[in-house]
Design an enzyme around this catalytic site. Structure first.
Site, mmCIF file in Angstrom:
data_model
loop_
_atom_site.group_PDB
_atom_site.id
_atom_site.type_symbol
_atom_site.label_atom_id
_atom_site.label_comp_id
_atom_site.label_asym_id
_atom_site.label_seq_id
_atom_site.Cartn_x
_atom_site.Cartn_y
_atom_site.Cartn_z
ATOM 1 N N SER A 47 42.839 17.757 0.958
ATOM 2 C CA SER A 47 41.757 17.074 0.250
ATOM 3 C C SER A 47 42.012 16.943 -1.243
ATOM 4 O O SER A 47 41.138 16.520 -1.986
ATOM 5 C CB SER A 47 40.449 17.823 0.489
ATOM 6 O OG SER A 47 40.613 19.165 0.126
ATOM 7 N N THR A 150 36.968 19.532 -2.853
ATOM 8 C CA THR A 150 37.526 19.299 -4.199
ATOM 9 C C THR A 150 37.918 20.629 -4.802
ATOM 10 O O THR A 150 37.182 21.604 -4.657
ATOM 11 C CB THR A 150 36.423 18.698 -5.103
ATOM 12 O OG1 THR A 150 36.056 17.446 -4.562
ATOM 13 C CG2 THR A 150 36.872 18.552 -6.543
ATOM 14 N N THR A 168 40.629 15.769 -6.579
ATOM 15 C CA THR A 168 40.244 15.564 -5.178
ATOM 16 C C THR A 168 40.742 14.221 -4.651
ATOM 17 O O THR A 168 40.990 13.295 -5.431
ATOM 18 C CB THR A 168 38.697 15.597 -5.050
ATOM 19 O OG1 THR A 168 38.333 15.580 -3.677
ATOM 20 C CG2 THR A 168 38.030 14.427 -5.742
ATOM 21 N N ARG A 178 35.671 3.718 -3.826
ATOM 22 C CA ARG A 178 34.567 4.695 -3.935
ATOM 23 C C ARG A 178 35.001 5.835 -4.878
ATOM 24 O O ARG A 178 36.092 6.374 -4.777
ATOM 25 C CB ARG A 178 34.243 5.256 -2.547
ATOM 26 C CG ARG A 178 33.108 6.294 -2.528
ATOM 27 C CD ARG A 178 33.631 7.709 -2.524
ATOM 28 N NE ARG A 178 32.574 8.709 -2.393
ATOM 29 C CZ ARG A 178 32.767 9.998 -2.600
ATOM 30 N NH1 ARG A 178 33.938 10.460 -2.949
ATOM 31 N NH2 ARG A 178 31.774 10.848 -2.476
ATOM 32 N N VAL A 179 34.125 6.172 -5.806
ATOM 33 C CA VAL A 179 34.390 7.290 -6.701
ATOM 34 C C VAL A 179 33.262 8.299 -6.527
ATOM 35 O O VAL A 179 32.091 7.918 -6.490
ATOM 36 C CB VAL A 179 34.472 6.798 -8.172
ATOM 37 C CG1 VAL A 179 34.585 7.963 -9.136
ATOM 38 C CG2 VAL A 179 35.667 5.856 -8.352
ATOM 39 N N GLY A 180 33.624 9.559 -6.381
ATOM 40 C CA GLY A 180 32.611 10.600 -6.158
ATOM 41 C C GLY A 180 32.183 11.260 -7.460
ATOM 42 O O GLY A 180 32.338 10.700 -8.554
ATOM 43 N N ASP A 181 31.665 12.472 -7.338
ATOM 44 C CA ASP A 181 31.171 13.201 -8.514
ATOM 45 C C ASP A 181 32.306 13.834 -9.324
ATOM 46 O O ASP A 181 32.125 14.139 -10.510
ATOM 47 C CB ASP A 181 30.235 14.333 -8.062
ATOM 48 C CG ASP A 181 30.977 15.322 -7.152
ATOM 49 O OD1 ASP A 181 31.566 14.870 -6.134
ATOM 50 O OD2 ASP A 181 31.001 16.524 -7.466
ATOM 51 N N THR A 201 31.491 20.990 -5.611
ATOM 52 C CA THR A 201 32.171 20.365 -4.479
ATOM 53 C C THR A 201 31.133 20.126 -3.394
ATOM 54 O O THR A 201 30.139 20.847 -3.307
ATOM 55 C CB THR A 201 33.339 21.253 -3.976
ATOM 56 O OG1 THR A 201 33.919 20.640 -2.818
ATOM 57 C CG2 THR A 201 32.891 22.653 -3.612
ATOM 58 N N GLY A 202 31.372 19.107 -2.597
ATOM 59 C CA GLY A 202 30.408 18.770 -1.549
ATOM 60 C C GLY A 202 30.229 17.267 -1.519
ATOM 61 O O GLY A 202 31.131 16.520 -1.916
ATOM 62 N N GLY A 204 29.541 14.104 -2.931
ATOM 63 C CA GLY A 204 29.439 13.592 -4.300
ATOM 64 C C GLY A 204 28.181 12.789 -4.545
ATOM 65 O O GLY A 204 27.540 12.911 -5.593
#
Ligand code: ASP
Length: 324
Positions: A47, A150, A168, A178-181, A201-202, A204
């Site tokens: 990941s 992450t 991550t 797509r972009v996460g947190d 982490t989790g 986003g």
């Protein structure tokens, strides 16, 4: 005094290297970059970095963030492809006055110009995971988020400088772009050397709804111990989202203050994290939330051995031959 804390067991080798740098009076920035690169380079951590799981279009798009708690320099990359160490690019971007968060092609152009190492980040093992997931999705309805982690770290060095950083491959089977947190300052990471730092982490999309890393640092600034700050932030966001939306994704966090005190919290089963301080070699903990209080238990040798066994077990492509 020095220390480091990180999300997930996968950080343990990196934290061990980072600790050595801190012990030799190196700076938090070098310790955290070295530690995260170690995770990015290890192909069995699926990941983060090399070997990370791909998006819907079978491309490995990576996110990373970096913040200096003394200067508030901040740099990040989102959805970057074909570069070995997104964390180093994020650190480099933190030195710029503007253009600190670059995504996609723009991030790649910058990294190329700056001479960062190019690498095809898609491994054979990640391809097998991809093909097997495509097959599963056809057979039953599966949500894209599953076992996706992450690496997020907070570090303090002998000079009381603090750094927070993340890296991550984001959600498995995410949409292209797509972009996460993780590269979002305040959500995936935040640090203030006068107070402390946090990382998340989790899911986003849910972590961003609470700007959770900033929230934890704010709570520490208000006088809360990192453990309390982590629990308050996770429990509050968990409750808010359940109440407003009827559901909540995975939320897990770590934090360290500028005294080297630390905390971690989660709303899931099976969140692991790694901590080291001047007096303590790296330890892997497992934590669980019991009625709002997170209880940490040191991971047993059996658990640690099993973890390595699981992540390195040869994979079979459904209907194909076994590969590494
Ligand atoms: N927070 C990451 C993301 O949403 C994934 C993870 O930490 O598991 O991209």
């Amino acid at each position: 005094m020095y220390g480091m804390i990180a999300t997930w067991h996968m950080a343990v080798e990196g934290i061990t290297k980072g600790r050595k740098i801190l012990k030799d009076r190196g700076c938090a920035a070098d310790a955290i970059e070295t530690a995260i690169k170690e995770v990015e380079d290890f192909e069995f951590y699926k990941s983060v970095g090399y070997g990370g799981l791909p998006n819907e279009e079978m491309e490995v798009e990576l996110d990373a963030g970096y913040m200096d708690g003394t200067t508030f320099d901040m740099g990040a990359v989102g959805a970057i492809k074909d570069f070995a160490n997104p964390i180093s690019i994020a650190r480099r971007l933190s030195k710029e006055k503007v253009n600190n968060l670059l995504v996609g092609e723009g991030a790649e152009k910058f990294a190329h110009k700056e001479g960062f190492q190019r690498k095809n980040m898609l491994t054979e093992r990640a391809k097998i995971h991809y093909y097997n997931r495509v097959k599963e999705i056809k057979e039953q309805e599966i949500k894209p988020y599953s076992g996706h982690d992450t690496v997020g770290m907070v570090c303090i060095d002998e000079n009381s400088n603090m750094i927070a950083a993340t890296s991550t491959s984001g959600l498995f089977m995410k949409k292209k772009g797509r972009v996460g947190d993780s590269p979002i300052c305040g959500s995936g990471f935040y640090v203030d050397s006068k107070v402390g730092g946090a990382s998340a982490t989790g899911l986003g999309e849910d972590l961003m709804k609470g700007c959770i890393s900033y929230e934890i640092v704010y709570l520490m600034k208000e006088g809360h111990h990192p453990q309390e700050a982590c629990e308050i932030a996770v429990n509050k966001l968990d409750e808010e989202l359940k109440e407003r939306r009827g559901m909540v994704g995975d939320l897990s966090v770590i934090a360290m203050n500028n005294k080297g005190e630390w905390g971690a919290a989660t709303n899931i089963e099976g969140f692991s994290f790694v901590v080291t301080t001047e007096n303590q070699e790296p330890i892997v903990y497992l934590t669980k939330n019991v009625n709002g209080k997170c209880i940490h238990e040191r991971a047993s040798k059996e658990w640690l051995d099993n973890y390595i066994k699981i992540i390195t077990t040869p994979l079979a492509r459904e209907g194909g031959k076994i590969k590494k």
